[in-house]
Motif scaffolding. Structure first.
Motif, PDB file in Angstrom:
ATOM      1  N   ILE A  63       0.858  -1.188   0.000  1.00  0.00           N
ATOM      2  CA  ILE A  63       0.000   0.000   0.000  1.00  0.00           C
ATOM      3  C   ILE A  63       0.896   1.240   0.000  1.00  0.00           C
ATOM      4  N   ARG A  64       0.302   2.391  -0.308  1.00  0.00           N
ATOM      5  CA  ARG A  64       1.031   3.646  -0.122  1.00  0.00           C
ATOM      6  C   ARG A  64       1.260   3.823   1.378  1.00  0.00           C
ATOM      7  N   ALA A  65       2.432   4.315   1.732  1.00  0.00           N
ATOM      8  CA  ALA A  65       2.779   4.466   3.152  1.00  0.00           C
ATOM      9  C   ALA A  65       1.781   5.376   3.856  1.00  0.00           C
ATOM     10  N   ARG A  66       1.342   4.935   5.008  1.00  0.00           N
ATOM     11  CA  ARG A  66       0.385   5.693   5.809  1.00  0.00           C
ATOM     12  C   ARG A  66       0.957   6.052   7.175  1.00  0.00           C
ATOM     13  N   GLY A  67       1.704   5.128   7.772  1.00  0.00           N
ATOM     14  CA  GLY A  67       2.267   5.379   9.088  1.00  0.00           C
ATOM     15  C   GLY A  67       1.375   4.948  10.242  1.00  0.00           C
ATOM     16  N   VAL A  87       4.752  -4.846   9.311  1.00  0.00           N
ATOM     17  CA  VAL A  87       4.756  -3.758   8.342  1.00  0.00           C
ATOM     18  C   VAL A  87       6.194  -3.290   8.187  1.00  0.00           C
ATOM     19  N   ARG A  88       6.617  -3.090   6.932  1.00  0.00           N
ATOM     20  CA  ARG A  88       7.973  -2.573   6.705  1.00  0.00           C
ATOM     21  C   ARG A  88       7.956  -1.627   5.514  1.00  0.00           C
ATOM     22  N   PRO A  89       8.872  -0.636   5.508  1.00  0.00           N
ATOM     23  CA  PRO A  89       8.969   0.238   4.340  1.00  0.00           C
ATOM     24  C   PRO A  89       9.436  -0.573   3.144  1.00  0.00           C
ATOM     25  N   LEU A  90       8.886  -0.275   1.995  1.00  0.00           N
ATOM     26  CA  LEU A  90       9.232  -1.044   0.800  1.00  0.00           C
ATOM     27  C   LEU A  90      10.304  -0.362  -0.035  1.00  0.00           C
ATOM     28  N   ASP A  91      10.391   0.966   0.042  1.00  0.00           N
ATOM     29  CA  ASP A  91      11.376   1.675  -0.759  1.00  0.00           C
ATOM     30  C   ASP A  91      12.107   2.707   0.101  1.00  0.00           C
ATOM     31  N   ALA A  92      13.235   3.186  -0.407  1.00  0.00           N
ATOM     32  CA  ALA A  92      14.060   4.126   0.348  1.00  0.00           C
ATOM     33  C   ALA A  92      13.371   5.464   0.558  1.00  0.00           C
ATOM     34  N   ASP A  93      12.455   5.823  -0.321  1.00  0.00           N
ATOM     35  CA  ASP A  93      11.749   7.098  -0.204  1.00  0.00           C
ATOM     36  C   ASP A  93      10.601   7.044   0.795  1.00  0.00           C
ATOM     37  N   GLY A  94      10.240   5.869   1.258  1.00  0.00           N
ATOM     38  CA  GLY A  94       9.151   5.733   2.219  1.00  0.00           C
ATOM     39  C   GLY A  94       7.777   5.968   1.614  1.00  0.00           C
ATOM     40  N   ARG A  95       7.645   5.738   0.317  1.00  0.00           N
ATOM     41  CA  ARG A  95       6.353   5.959  -0.348  1.00  0.00           C
ATOM     42  C   ARG A  95       5.410   4.775  -0.211  1.00  0.00           C
ATOM     43  N   TYR A  96       5.965   3.578  -0.054  1.00  0.00           N
ATOM     44  CA  TYR A  96       5.144   2.365   0.013  1.00  0.00           C
ATOM     45  C   TYR A  96       5.509   1.550   1.241  1.00  0.00           C
ATOM     46  N   GLU A  97       4.524   0.786   1.731  1.00  0.00           N
ATOM     47  CA  GLU A  97       4.732  -0.142   2.836  1.00  0.00           C
ATOM     48  C   GLU A  97       4.337  -1.538   2.381  1.00  0.00           C
ATOM     49  N   GLU A  98       5.068  -2.519   2.881  1.00  0.00           N
ATOM     50  CA  GLU A  98       4.749  -3.914   2.606  1.00  0.00           C
ATOM     51  C   GLU A  98       4.236  -4.534   3.892  1.00  0.00           C
ATOM     52  N   LEU A  99       3.058  -5.121   3.817  1.00  0.00           N
ATOM     53  CA  LEU A  99       2.428  -5.767   4.961  1.00  0.00           C
ATOM     54  C   LEU A  99       2.484  -7.275   4.761  1.00  0.00           C
TER      55      LEU A  99
END
Length: 106
Positions: A63-67, A87-99
């Motif tokens: 999903i798009r990162a929500r926090g 839940v973990r960040p998927l990219d270095a920019d913090g735009r997406y999260e992987e659940l």
């Protein structure tokens, strides 16, 4: 990950405790938000649940990162429910999260 890959609409639910009338609480869930997501089955392995053998289905959800999505939250997609395990960040920019999620019985 391109935004076009997030094609499924999921409901994110957060844990919500309600009084049970006897001084305790009953764990429930309340809708938190709707999000576009990519869902991918990861594995299915036999798991013992009580005395009955079942099938443990793990899914990777992007999903798009929500926090505000954490382990303990739940996702609903179509008639399926998924417990969020991590839940973990998927990219270095913090735009997406992987659940990492486990499919549960409805």
């Amino acid at each position: 990950m391109s935004p076009g890959a997030l094609r499924r609409r999921v409901t994110i639910e957060a844990p919500a405790d309600a009084p049970d009338g006897a001084g305790g609480v009953v764990r429930g869930f309340a809708p938190l938000a709707q999000a576009c997501a990519a869902l991918e089955p990861v594995s299915a392995a036999e798991a013992e649940q009580g005395r009955a053998a079942g099938l443990r289905r793990l899914w990777r959800v992007t999903i798009r990162a929500r926090g505000d999505v954490t382990g303990g939250c739940r996702l609903v997609w179509r008639e399926k429910r998924f417990d969020v395990l991590s839940v973990r960040p998927l990219d270095a920019d913090g735009r997406y999260e992987e659940l990492l999620c486990e499919e549960t019985a409805p």
